[in-house]
Design an enzyme around this catalytic site. Sequence first.
Site, PDB file in Angstrom:
ATOM      1  N   LYS A  67       0.807  -1.212   0.000  1.00 49.60           N
ATOM      2  CA  LYS A  67       0.000   0.000   0.000  1.00 49.60           C
ATOM      3  C   LYS A  67       0.851   1.277   0.000  1.00 49.60           C
ATOM      4  CE  LYS A  67      -4.286  -1.677   2.105  1.00 49.60           C
ATOM      5  NZ  LYS A  67      -5.266  -1.438   3.193  1.00 49.60           N
ATOM      6  N   ASP A 103     -10.481   2.352   2.105  1.00 51.93           N
ATOM      7  CA  ASP A 103     -10.660   1.594   3.350  1.00 51.93           C
ATOM      8  C   ASP A 103     -11.535   2.354   4.347  1.00 51.93           C
ATOM      9  OD1 ASP A 103      -9.238  -0.680   2.639  1.00 51.93           O
ATOM     10  OD2 ASP A 103      -7.331   0.112   3.367  1.00 51.93           O
TER      11      ASP A 103
END
Length: 268
Positions: A67, A103
Amino acid sequence: MTVQAGVVGSPIAHSLSPLIHATWIAAAGLDARYVAHGPETPEAFEALLDQGRRGALRGLNVTAPYKEQAYAAADEVSEAARLVGSANLLVFEDGRIRADSTDGLGLMNALGEQAPGLQVEAKPAVILGAGGAARAAAGALALAGAQVRILNRSRDRAERLAADLGPAVAVVEDASAFIGATLVVNALSVRPNLDVGRLEAGTVVMDMTYRPLETPLLAAARARGLVGVDGLAMLIGQARPSFQAIFGHPVPDTDVRERVLRHLGEAA
């Protein structure tokens, strides 16, 4: 021409993202493929990004451990990605990479779906953990106006998170963390050492883990009469904006959760 997309991580075999997106692709009648990629090194991940720059890929969802590398490689980053310093979504267009983080949106979508009466504005919300998942949760809750409390075994890491996200996020000690909390989120990959008997009536408990779907924490919370929110709702919640960004098509109206539950062998 078939649109190519997928999810990247290592390990990746456990990912439910291909099942979720394939279900939506079929329901929408799109000419597209969404597959798992498991590069084992940062160099292999960079090679995958090069494929995207050349037009061989339309988009990628990104999970651990890539990420931060995804964020650093992007030409454009969203405010949500900038807030957490990482990206779980990359979209390739004209040789450029756009990065986003869905997220936090997935967490808020899950809360809205499974705890629709929850109000977090100006209310304390406790997050267990200080890793990437906790950072995304803290950022989303802070933007929603919550008073975010970080409880983590390593205080240094928690303090770095709080310093990055601003005054709405504070580090707390165990003795006082849950006083007045309207929400508790487990962002740890393991079962937390939490006695739900300490939580006030009306507290919502969320566990980001979805294997098993009914974690010991959620089972204990529900046994006490508290509302529980599971990690699968968050996973699907973050996948929705990813699907729209990658394929440029609204998420079709199909019960993807039931499909995933059948795959997992869980009761709906």
